[in-house]
Enzyme design. Structure first.
Site, PDB file in Angstrom:
ATOM      1  N   CYS A 284    -110.076  -4.702  96.714  1.00 10.60           N
ATOM      2  CA  CYS A 284    -109.856  -3.247  96.667  1.00 10.60           C
ATOM      3  C   CYS A 284    -111.151  -2.509  96.985  1.00 10.60           C
ATOM      4  O   CYS A 284    -112.200  -2.811  96.416  1.00 10.60           O
ATOM      5  CB  CYS A 284    -109.365  -2.848  95.278  1.00 10.60           C
TER       6      CYS A 284
ATOM      7  N   CYS B  21     -99.017 -11.706  73.795  1.00  7.94           N
ATOM      8  CA  CYS B  21    -100.033 -11.037  74.619  1.00  7.94           C
ATOM      9  C   CYS B  21    -101.418 -11.270  74.026  1.00  7.94           C
ATOM     10  O   CYS B  21    -102.372 -10.603  74.429  1.00  7.94           O
ATOM     11  CB  CYS B  21     -99.725  -9.542  74.735  1.00  7.94           C
TER      12      CYS B  21
ATOM     13  N   GLN C 129     -92.653  -4.310  79.798  1.00  5.51           N
ATOM     14  CA  GLN C 129     -93.494  -5.346  80.405  1.00  5.51           C
ATOM     15  C   GLN C 129     -94.165  -4.743  81.638  1.00  5.51           C
ATOM     16  O   GLN C 129     -93.564  -3.931  82.347  1.00  5.51           O
ATOM     17  CB  GLN C 129     -92.659  -6.573  80.764  1.00  5.51           C
TER      18      GLN C 129
ATOM     19  N   CYS D 124    -114.509   1.883  90.310  1.00 11.41           N
ATOM     20  CA  CYS D 124    -113.351   2.053  89.418  1.00 11.41           C
ATOM     21  C   CYS D 124    -113.444   1.089  88.231  1.00 11.41           C
ATOM     22  O   CYS D 124    -113.849  -0.059  88.385  1.00 11.41           O
ATOM     23  CB  CYS D 124    -112.069   1.783  90.209  1.00 11.41           C
TER      24      CYS D 124
ATOM     25  N   ASP E  25     -91.613 -11.761  70.095  1.00 15.86           N
ATOM     26  CA  ASP E  25     -92.552 -11.182  71.068  1.00 15.86           C
ATOM     27  C   ASP E  25     -93.343 -10.074  70.372  1.00 15.86           C
ATOM     28  O   ASP E  25     -93.148  -8.886  70.639  1.00 15.86           O
ATOM     29  CB  ASP E  25     -91.751 -10.629  72.266  1.00 15.86           C
TER      30      ASP E  25
ATOM     31  N   PHE F  13     -88.969  -8.257  67.358  1.00 15.86           N
ATOM     32  CA  PHE F  13     -89.826  -7.343  68.130  1.00 15.86           C
ATOM     33  C   PHE F  13     -89.151  -7.132  69.495  1.00 15.86           C
ATOM     34  O   PHE F  13     -89.717  -7.401  70.546  1.00 15.86           O
ATOM     35  CB  PHE F  13     -91.245  -7.900  68.290  1.00 15.86           C
TER      36      PHE F  13
ATOM     37  N   CYS G 296    -105.463   1.818  95.699  1.00 16.96           N
ATOM     38  CA  CYS G 296    -105.431   0.862  94.583  1.00 16.96           C
ATOM     39  C   CYS G 296    -104.528  -0.321  94.930  1.00 16.96           C
ATOM     40  O   CYS G 296    -103.403  -0.142  95.410  1.00 16.96           O
ATOM     41  CB  CYS G 296    -104.917   1.576  93.338  1.00 16.96           C
TER      42      CYS G 296
ATOM     43  N   CYS H  11    -110.009  -2.437  87.088  1.00 16.38           N
ATOM     44  CA  CYS H  11    -109.961  -3.909  87.174  1.00 16.38           C
ATOM     45  C   CYS H  11    -111.315  -4.493  86.744  1.00 16.38           C
ATOM     46  O   CYS H  11    -112.349  -3.862  86.905  1.00 16.38           O
ATOM     47  CB  CYS H  11    -109.678  -4.353  88.609  1.00 16.38           C
TER      48      CYS H  11
ATOM     49  N   GLU I 269     -86.320  -4.535  65.673  1.00 15.42           N
ATOM     50  CA  GLU I 269     -87.452  -3.812  66.258  1.00 15.42           C
ATOM     51  C   GLU I 269     -87.851  -2.701  65.282  1.00 15.42           C
ATOM     52  O   GLU I 269     -86.999  -2.156  64.581  1.00 15.42           O
ATOM     53  CB  GLU I 269     -86.999  -3.251  67.637  1.00 15.42           C
TER      54      GLU I 269
HETATM   55  C1  LIG Z   1     -94.972  -6.817  72.917  1.00 17.18           C
HETATM   56  S1  LIG Z   1     -93.741  -5.608  72.571  1.00 17.18           S
HETATM   57  C2  LIG Z   1     -92.303  -6.519  73.020  1.00 17.18           C
HETATM   58  C3  LIG Z   1     -91.050  -5.722  73.183  1.00 17.18           C
HETATM   59  C4  LIG Z   1     -89.904  -6.452  73.905  1.00 17.18           C
HETATM   60  N1  LIG Z   1     -89.725  -7.811  73.441  1.00 17.18           N
HETATM   61  C5  LIG Z   1     -90.114  -6.424  75.411  1.00 17.18           C
HETATM   62  O1  LIG Z   1     -90.394  -7.478  75.995  1.00 17.18           O
HETATM   63  O2  LIG Z   1     -89.966  -5.350  76.008  1.00 17.18           O
HETATM   64  C6  LIG Z   1     -93.772  -5.604  70.841  1.00 17.18           C
HETATM   65  C7  LIG Z   1     -92.734  -4.738  70.169  1.00 17.18           C
HETATM   66  O3  LIG Z   1     -92.933  -4.829  68.765  1.00 17.18           O
HETATM   67  C8  LIG Z   1     -92.660  -3.576  68.179  1.00 17.18           C
HETATM   68  N2  LIG Z   1     -93.374  -3.567  66.887  1.00 17.18           N
HETATM   69  C9  LIG Z   1     -94.686  -3.327  66.666  1.00 17.18           C
HETATM   70  N3  LIG Z   1     -94.964  -3.458  65.349  1.00 17.18           N
HETATM   71  C10 LIG Z   1     -93.793  -3.779  64.749  1.00 17.18           C
HETATM   72  C11 LIG Z   1     -93.434  -4.056  63.391  1.00 17.18           C
HETATM   73  N4  LIG Z   1     -94.341  -4.029  62.409  1.00 17.18           N
HETATM   74  N5  LIG Z   1     -92.144  -4.369  63.123  1.00 17.18           N
HETATM   75  C12 LIG Z   1     -91.226  -4.415  64.106  1.00 17.18           C
HETATM   76  N6  LIG Z   1     -91.508  -4.152  65.406  1.00 17.18           N
HETATM   77  C13 LIG Z   1     -92.774  -3.840  65.717  1.00 17.18           C
HETATM   78  C14 LIG Z   1     -93.148  -2.568  69.208  1.00 17.18           C
HETATM   79  O4  LIG Z   1     -92.507  -1.311  69.040  1.00 17.18           O
HETATM   80  C15 LIG Z   1     -92.777  -3.254  70.520  1.00 17.18           C
HETATM   81  O5  LIG Z   1     -91.511  -2.858  70.944  1.00 17.18           O
END
Ligand SMILES: C[S@@+](CC[C@H](N)C(=O)[O-])C[C@H]1O[C@@H](n2cnc3c(N)ncnc32)[C@H](O)[C@@H]1O
Length: 415
Positions: A63, A371, A246, A69, A345, A273, A146, A72, A293
């Protein structure tokens, strides 16, 4: 500055943010292991860095904005180096917990595929300027070429500038989050002037003329031309403004494919989550899903998407804080039923409390999407200590040219 004032050092590894690290530790941005570099020592930083002996893995940044910038961190390294480094970050985190496993080849999202970006937009004497912050500075770097962002976001730079001309104060820059949806841009603006009647009309006019599906100003919706839906399997979901998504459609597909492989054959799944249903909705093509969630609006979006979709099995959902109030064994194995598999997740902090309960409930299959390799490895250790096998890890790089690493991992209970 004379050369005598410069210190020479050899880079031995990359740190967590992708900076080169020499003995000390001394951090030198945009350097690579094996390189001999010189610069001015300032605390633990090497500044005004000059590469004396470049690494064979050093490449010309793809880039033209990379020099100025701050978007990255790793464009000066070859794709092969970055891929190996990201896999090694996960292996190192696992080794620190006494764990090893099979690694599948890394999946890296293509350039120009990032579907969300937050631009900083400042009013100028002539109009406005949008871009990313420069490296370790408040200066805005314009990014018309970009290599990271989806072209739909690049095309929206003039829109972001028009919004700033209409609604940014002279003092503070706007923060404009652009998300590509199935039907147009979802735009969320922070730090703008307070809305009044005429500003609202002007913003709606600008958005309407520039292909915006939804414009949110602070916490207020200014325009909803069409719900800015995302496709999750056969469902269409309208996520709340700015809620988790994502980073690339390609990365999402790679993570989903790993999760589908791990949970194949399950009849009842729990998605922990769950966000807006990235995994729950496609998985509901083959299994009943209970989605949990913490954010009420996200669960509402997931549920509405499920109700409108055709051909999905039942999805039940629950708003719950899974850190303080994880699902317990009696929730995971209710009378005469149990979940065959769990998808988890969590955010960067990991899923410590919930993982302990899954282990106690002996949920037979767990697909863990992470992550953060460090918290993932901590939770993996809990599962392995409880008798689970860590079958394999798939690293997914949807944050290309950054130091960020994501993964999906397969756990099954040893019988
Ligand atoms: C990495 S994201 C994954 C979301 C989903 N699996 C996706 O792939 O789109 C983590 C998720 O956990 C939720 N989160 C964060 N803290 C939390 C908690 N203490 N209890 C329940 N959910 C929570 C966030 O709102 C978010 O939606």
């Amino acid at each position: 500055m004379t050369d005598a004032a410069r210190t020479t050092a050899t880079i031995t590894r990359l740190g967590q943010q992708g900076d080169g690290v020499a003995e000390g530790p001394l951090f030198a941005p945009r350097t690579l292991p094996g390189e001999v570099v010189s610069g001015i020592v300032s605390g633990s930083q090497l500044t005004e860095v000059r590469i004396e002996t470049p690494s064979e893995t050093r490449v010309q940044a793809p880039c033209r904005h990379y020099k100025s910038c701050g978007g990255c961190q790793l464009q000066h390294a070859s794709d092969a180096f970055v891929a190996d480094w990201k896999v090694e970050v996960v292996k190192t985190a696992l080794r620190a917990q006494g764990l090893e496993t099979e690694f599948r080849p890394i999946h890296t999202s293509p350039s120009r595929s990032r579907r969300r970006a937050t631009l900083t937009v400042r009013r100028t004497k002539k109009g406005a300027m949008a871009g990313f912050h420069g490296r370790a500075s408040d200066v805005i770097t314009p990014i018309p070429d970009c290599q990271l962002l989806d072209p739909a976001l690049i095309r929206a730079i003039p829109l972001a500038e028009k919004l700033a001309m209409a609604g940014a104060s002279r003092k503070a820059p706007l923060s404009v989050t652009l998300t590509a949806s199935e039907v147009g841009l979802d735009v969320m603006v922070r730090e703008g002037k307070p809305l009044d009647g005429s500003l609202r009309l002007e913003l709606a006019r600008i958005a309407g003329q520039n292909g915006v599906a939804r414009l949110t100003w602070g916490d207020e919706q200014v325009l909803m031309e069409q719900p800015p839906v995302q496709a999750f399997g056969p469902a269409r979901v309208c996520p709340p403004p700015g809620s988790f998504l994502q980073a690339t459609k390609d990365g999402e597909a790679a993570l989903l494919s790993a999760v589908q492989e791990i949970t194949k054959g399950a009849k009842r799944l729990v998605d922990l989550f769950a966000g807006c249903g990235t995994f729950a909705l496609p998985l509901a093509q083959d299994a009943e899903v209970h989605a949990v969630e913490g954010e009420r609006d996200m669960i509402a979006a997931l549920d509405a998407g499920w109700r409108r979709a055709q051909g999905l099995k039942k999805i039940t959902s629950e708003v719950r804080d899974l850190f303080r109030n994880p699902l317990l064994p009696e929730d995971l194995n209710p009378f005469a039923a149990h979940f065959d598999a769990a998808v988890i997740d969590p955010p960067r902090a990991g899923g410590e409390a919930q993982i302990a309960q899954l282990a106690q409930a002996r949920t037979p299959v767990i697909a863990y999407v992470s992550c953060n390799p460090v918290t993932f490895a901590r939770d993996a250790k809990t599962l392995v200590a409880a008798g689970y096998c860590l079958n394999w890890v798939q690293v997914v790089d949807q944050f290309r040219w950054s130091a960020h690493t994501e993964l999906a991992a397969s756990f099954t209970l040893d019988s």
